[in-house]
Design an enzyme around this catalytic site. Structure first.
Site, short mmCIF file in Angstrom:
data_model
loop_
_atom_site.label_atom_id
_atom_site.label_comp_id
_atom_site.label_asym_id
_atom_site.label_seq_id
_atom_site.Cartn_x
_atom_site.Cartn_y
_atom_site.Cartn_z
CG PHE A 156 -1.98 1.00 1.24
CD1 PHE A 156 -3.13 0.79 0.51
CD2 PHE A 156 -1.85 2.17 1.98
CE1 PHE A 156 -4.15 1.74 0.51
CE2 PHE A 156 -2.87 3.12 1.98
CZ PHE A 156 -4.02 2.90 1.24
CG ASP B 202 0.01 -2.99 6.98
OD1 ASP B 202 -1.11 -3.39 7.38
OD2 ASP B 202 0.24 -1.82 6.66
CE1 TYR C 272 -9.21 1.99 7.09
CE2 TYR C 272 -8.33 2.89 9.13
CZ TYR C 272 -8.17 2.59 7.79
OH TYR C 272 -7.00 2.87 7.16
CE LYS C 273 -7.90 -0.63 4.83
NZ LYS C 273 -6.45 -0.62 4.65
NE ARG D 83 -10.26 -2.45 -2.96
CZ ARG D 83 -9.70 -1.93 -1.87
NH1 ARG D 83 -8.56 -2.40 -1.43
NH2 ARG D 83 -10.28 -0.95 -1.21
C1 PLP Z 1 -5.81 0.75 4.58
C2 PLP Z 1 -4.32 0.71 4.64
C3 PLP Z 1 -3.58 1.78 5.19
C4 PLP Z 1 -4.26 3.06 5.62
O1 PLP Z 1 -3.49 3.73 6.59
P1 PLP Z 1 -4.19 4.84 7.52
O2 PLP Z 1 -3.06 5.50 8.18
O3 PLP Z 1 -5.10 4.10 8.45
O4 PLP Z 1 -4.97 5.75 6.63
C5 PLP Z 1 -2.21 1.64 5.28
N1 PLP Z 1 -1.59 0.51 4.86
C6 PLP Z 1 -2.26 -0.52 4.33
C7 PLP Z 1 -1.53 -1.75 3.90
C8 PLP Z 1 -3.65 -0.44 4.18
O5 PLP Z 1 -4.32 -1.45 3.63
#
Ligand code: PLP
Length: 396
Positions: A112, A183, A208-209, A355
Site C-alpha cells: 500500500f 502489515d 476500520y476494514k 474490488r
Molecule cells: C488501509 C491501509 C492503510 C491506511 O493507513 P491509515 O493511516 O489508516 O490511513 C495503510 N496501509 C495498508 C496496507 C492499508 O491497507
C-alpha cells in the site's frame, strides 16, 4: 457456513449488497448506543473523571487484547492508537534501530503506498545511506539479503488480494538476520493469523476494514513479547512514558507494549471499536475463512460464466487470496459507479481494478448471486457508459 453468518448484528441499508467491508466495515448494531453512552453518561457526566472512572485511559490496552485474540497475539502484546500509517512508521523505526549495522528496508511494489511513503520519509530523515528497496511481490523471498535491516510487507495485497506466506517469509528474513514487520490491514478479521507461530518481531494493522471499528478507528501495533521492553518506540509521546503523570522532563519508555502508545487516545472512536470487537469474541476464524473462500469461489465461477467482459485479477488459487476478489476492466471506475447506483457496493483501484470484498458475517450465497446478476446487467447492457459515471470523487 451458517454459523458465522450474523446479518442481524449489522446495520445495512435496504437494497444494498455490501462488498466493500475490506475498505470500511459496516456498523455493528450496538455501536450507536455505546457511543451515545460515552457522550451522555461518560463525557457529559463524568467529565475529566472519565479517564479513570470510565476506563478511558486503559482502553487502548484492553481493546488491544481483544484485537490480539484474533491474530494469535498473547495478552499484553498489542496496543491501539493513532492511524496505521503512524504505526507503520513507529514499528519500522524501532526495527531499524535493532539492526544498526544495516541500512536497507525491503518491501514490495504491491504494498500500500502509505506504507512505502512512510518508509521513504523515515529513510530520508535517517540519511546516512539508509534506503528503501522495493521488488515485485513474487521476488521478495529472493531479495532478502544480509544488508536488509527490516523486511516490511503487507500480507494481503490491497489491489489483487494476493496473499504472502507470513511464516515462510519471516523465517527467510530471520535466516538473513533481518527484522520482520507485517502489515495486517487486510488480514485482521479476514484470514486466520497466528503471530506467535509466525514469530515476526512487529505487526500493525487498522480496524476500520474487516473489524468494523468505524471510519477513523484507531490502528494497532504488536511487538513480540521478548522485545516489548527493548524496542525503542521512536515516537516518544507522553503516554508511552513509564509514568506519564510524573511529568518528568525527559523521556523514559514505559514497560512492555504500553511504550508504543503516543498521545491521548481517541475515546469515542475507541468505544465504537470496543463495541465492534464484542462481535468477534466467538467468531471462529477458521470457519470464517472457509465461508469466505466458499463465497469467493462462487463469485468467481458465476462472474466468469456470466460476465466475459471482466478478467480475474486475483490469484485463482483460493489459498493465495485474502478475502477479496478483483477483476480488471478498462472502464472499471464507471462500471463500479453503475454498480453502486444499483446497490452493489464495491470499489475501484487505479488503473483498472474493480474490488469486491467478502465478509461472511453478513454475506451469504444468495447475496453473491444477486450481486452477479447486477454485474451482468451493467456489463452486458453497457450501463456504465454514462457520463455521470465518469466523474471521480475524492475517494474511489
Ligand atoms: C488501509 C491501509 C492503510 C491506511 O493507513 P491509515 O493511516 O489508516 O490511513 C495503510 N496501509 C495498508 C496496507 C492499508 O491497507
Amino acid at each position: 457456513m451458517t454459523d458465522v453468518l450474523r446479518k442481524e448484528s449489522f446495520v445495512l441499508p435496504d437494497g444494498v449488497i455490501y462488498l466493500d467491508g475490506n475498505s470500511l466495515g459496516p456498523m455493528p448494531v450496538g455501536v450507536p448506543a455505546r457511543v451515545a453512552d460515552v457522550m451522555n453518561e461518560e463525557w457529559a457526566q463524568l467529565l475529566v473523571r472519565g479517564w479513570n472512572k470510565a476506563g478511558w485511559m486503559a482502553a487502548p490496552s484492553a481493546v488491544g487484547n481483544a484485537v490480539g485474540h484474533l491474530i494469535g497475539a498473547p495478552e499484553g502484546t498489542v496496543v491501539m492508537g493513532d492511524t496505521l500509517s503512524i504505526k507503520v512508521y513507529q514499528a519500522l523505526a524501532a526495527g531499524v534501530k535493532m539492526r544498526p549495522d544495516r541500512r536497507v528496508i525491503l518491501s514490495d511494489t504491491g504494498n500500500f503506498p502509505s506504507d512505502l511513503y512512510m518508509a521513504e520519509g523515515l529513510v530520508g530523515l535517517l540519511g546516512q545511506g539508509y534506503s528503501l528497496r522495493t521488488v515485485a511481490p513474487e521476488d521478495v523471498a529472493e531479495a532478502i539479503s544480509d544488508d536488509v535491516a527490516v523486511v516490511m510487507l503487507t500480507q494481503v495485497d490491497y489491489r489483487t488480494g494476493r496473499m504472502h506466506d507470513m511464516q515462510a517469509l519471516t523465517a527467510k528474513a530471520h535466516a538473513a538476520g533481518a527484522v520482520m514487520l507485517w502489515d495486517l490491514a487486510h488480514s485482521a478479521g479476514a484470514v486466520p493469523v497466528d503471530l506467535v507461530a509466525c514469530n515476526c518481531e512487529f505487526a500493525v494493522g487498522c480496524t476500520y476494514k474487516y473489524l468494523n471499528g468505524g471510519p477513523g478507528a484507531p490502528a494497532f501495533i504488536y511487538v513480540r513479547a521478548d522485545l516489548a521492553d527493548l524496542a525503542e518506540p521512536a515516537l516518544s509521546g507522553w503516554l508511552g512514558h513509564r509514568a506519564p503523570f510524573d511529568f518528568d522532563p525527559s523521556y523514559d519508555p514505559g514497560r512492555g507494549i504500553e511504550r508504543m502508545r503516543v498521545g491521548t487516545p481517541p475515546v469515542i472512536q475507541m468505544a465504537a471499536l470496543q463495541e465492534a470487537m464484542k462481535l468477534w469474541k466467538d467468531v471462529d476464524m477458521d470457519k470464517l475463512r472457509a465461508a469466505s473462500v466458499a463465497l469467493q469461489e462462487q463469485f468467481i465461477a458465476e462472474v466468469e460464466a456470466q460476465v466475459p467482459q471482466l478478467e480475474l485479477a486475483s490469484p485463482r488459487d483460493a489459498r493465495m487470496r485474502g478475502s477479496q476478489v478483483s477483476f480488471r476492466f478498462s472502464q472499471g471506475y464507471a462500471a463500479m459507479q453503475a454498480l453502486i447506483d444499483r446497490g452493489v457496493i464495491g470499489d475501484f483501484r487505479a488503473p483498472d481494478i474493480m474490488r469486491f470484498g467478502f465478509t461472511p458475517l453478513y454475506l451469504d450465497a444468495g447475496d453473491v448471486s444477486n450481486a452477479v446478476a447486477v454485474i451482468k446487467d451493467v456489463m452486458e447492457n453497457r450501463l456504465w457508459d454514462d457520463p455521470a459515471y465518469q466523474t471521480r470523487g475524492a475517494v474511489t
